[in-house]
Design an enzyme around this catalytic site. Structure first.
Site, short mmCIF file in Angstrom:
data_model
loop_
_atom_site.label_atom_id
_atom_site.label_comp_id
_atom_site.label_asym_id
_atom_site.label_seq_id
_atom_site.Cartn_x
_atom_site.Cartn_y
_atom_site.Cartn_z
N ASP A 67 -11.09 12.40 -10.35
CA ASP A 67 -11.07 13.65 -9.59
C ASP A 67 -10.85 14.88 -10.48
OD1 ASP A 67 -8.48 12.90 -10.24
OD2 ASP A 67 -7.76 12.72 -8.20
N ASP A 136 1.60 10.35 -0.34
CA ASP A 136 1.08 10.10 1.01
C ASP A 136 0.10 8.92 1.02
OD1 ASP A 136 -1.06 11.20 -0.35
OD2 ASP A 136 -1.38 12.87 1.02
N HIS A 138 -2.41 8.52 -1.15
CA HIS A 138 -3.77 8.84 -1.60
C HIS A 138 -4.09 8.16 -2.93
CE1 HIS A 138 -2.29 12.82 -3.63
NE2 HIS A 138 -2.59 11.98 -4.61
N GLU A 143 -7.28 11.78 0.65
CA GLU A 143 -6.08 12.00 1.47
C GLU A 143 -6.16 11.19 2.76
OE1 GLU A 143 -3.73 13.42 0.13
OE2 GLU A 143 -4.11 15.43 -0.65
C1 GLP Z 1 -2.51 13.27 -7.98
C2 GLP Z 1 -3.88 12.73 -8.47
C3 GLP Z 1 -3.94 11.24 -8.34
C4 GLP Z 1 -2.64 10.69 -8.86
C5 GLP Z 1 -1.54 11.00 -7.88
C6 GLP Z 1 -0.15 10.60 -8.31
O1 GLP Z 1 -2.62 14.20 -6.97
N1 GLP Z 1 -5.02 13.29 -7.85
O2 GLP Z 1 -5.07 10.74 -9.03
O3 GLP Z 1 -2.72 9.31 -9.01
O4 GLP Z 1 -1.59 12.34 -7.45
O5 GLP Z 1 0.37 11.47 -9.26
P1 GLP Z 1 1.63 11.12 -10.13
O6 GLP Z 1 1.23 10.01 -11.03
O7 GLP Z 1 1.95 12.38 -10.88
O8 GLP Z 1 2.71 10.73 -9.17
#
Ligand code: GLP
Length: 241
Positions: A67, A136, A138, A143
Site C-alpha cells: 500500500d 481494527d 486491517h 479496512e
Molecule cells: C498500517 C499499514 C499496514 C500495517 C498496519 C500495522 O496502517 N497500512 O500495512 O501492517 O497499519 O502497523 P504497525 O505495524 O505500525 O502496527
C-alpha cells in the site's frame, strides 16, 4: 494457520526473518510481497544483516508492497516508498527497479489501481506475502467493510487507523485520508502468507483473526481460508488466545 510463539519483538523479528530468508534461499528469483509499519522494522534489520554478512542475496528478488498513502511521494519521509528505501532496499543488494510500491502521487485513482493490480498480476504468483495487522484487523489498508475487496483499490482510511498512524506525522490532520492498497483477493493469491503481530494492544484483534468468524469487518480473518499462513506473534499479542 501455523502459530509461532515469540518471546518479544526482537524474537518475532528474528523468527520472521528466518522464514523470509528460507524463501529467498530456496528460490533466489522469488517474488515477495512486503509491508510497512512498525511491525516489520526489526525483521528488515535482520534481513539487512543477513545480506551484509553474505548469507542472503537479493539480486534476483522482485518485490511489491501492499500500500501507499495517496498524495505522498518517494521524497516524503512518511511515504511507504521512502520507508521501504530507508528501512530495507537501500541496505541490501536488490535492484531498485525490481521493487514496486503504488504511486502515491498519481491523482487519477482509477488509473493507478488498474496499473498496480496489473503490475502485481504480471509479476506472477507471490512466493510470500508479509503482513502486519492493523488495530481494527486491517491488512494492507483493507479496512473493515461489508465485503472483502477483491483487487487493488483506493480506500478511505478509518478514523481509528488515522488515530493509530498519527504518531508518525506532526498531527492527525497531516495523515492522508486515502490510500492505495492491494485488495484482499490480491493478497490471498500469494503462495505463503506471513503475518507478524506484537504487543498487548493487538491481543484482542489477533484472537478474533485466528478464532473468530471469517468476517469482512475483521479483514485479516479471511486468512483462515488460506492454506499456508504462518503467524509469528509475541507473547503479549497471543495473550488473548
Ligand atoms: C498500517 C499499514 C499496514 C500495517 C498496519 C500495522 O496502517 N497500512 O500495512 O501492517 O497499519 O502497523 P504497525 O505495524 O505500525 O502496527
Amino acid at each position: 494457520m501455523r502459530i509461532i510463539r515469540a518471546k518479544d519483538y526482537e524474537d518475532m523479528s528474528k523468527k520472521a526473518a528466518e522464514i523470509i530468508a528460507s524463501v529467498v534461499t530456496l528460490k533466489p528469483d522469488c517474488i515477495l510481497g512486503l509491508a510497512t509499519g512498525s511491525s516489520p522494522i526489526g525483521l528488515y534489520k535482520n534481513l539487512i544483516e543477513k545480506c551484509k554478512n553474505g548469507e542472503l542475496d537479493f539480486s534476483q528478488v522482485k518485490t511489491a508492497n501492499l500500500d501507499e498513502y495517496v498524495g505522498l511521494g518517494p521524497d516524503d519521509d512518511q511515504s511507504y516508498r521512502y520507508f521501504m528505501n530507508n528501512n530495507l532496499f537501500n541496505h541490501i543488494n536488490i535492484n531498485i527497479e525490481n521493487t514496486n510500491v503504488p504511486n502515491g502521487l498519481e491523482k487519477d485513482a482509477d488509473k493507478e489501481v488498474a496499473r498496480y493490480e496489473k503490475l502485481v498480476q504480471d509479476l506472477g504468483e507471490m512466493d510470500l506475502q508479509l503482513l502486519g495487522l492493523g488495530l481494527d484487523g486491517h491488512i494492507g489498508f483493507n479496512e473493515p467493510a461489508p465485503v472483502f475487496p477483491k483487487v487493488t483499490q483506493c480506500v478511505e482510511l478509518d478514523p481509528s487507523t488515522i488515530e493509530a498512524n498519527k504518531r508518525f506525522f506532526a498531527s492527525a490532520d497531516d495523515v492522508p485520508r486515502t490510500a492505495y492498497t492491494m485488495g484482499i483477493g490480491t493478497i490471498m493469491r500469494a503462495k505463503k502468507v506471513l503475518l507478524i503481530v506484537n504487543g498487548k494492544a493487538k491481543a484482542e484483534i489477533l484472537a478474533k483473526v485466528i478464532n473468530g468468524p471469517v468476517d469482512p469487518m475483521v479483514p485479516a480473518s479471511i486468512l483462515q481460508f488460506h492454506n499456508d499462513v504462518t503467524v509469528v506473534a509475541d507473547e503479549e499479542a497471543l495473550s488473548a488466545l
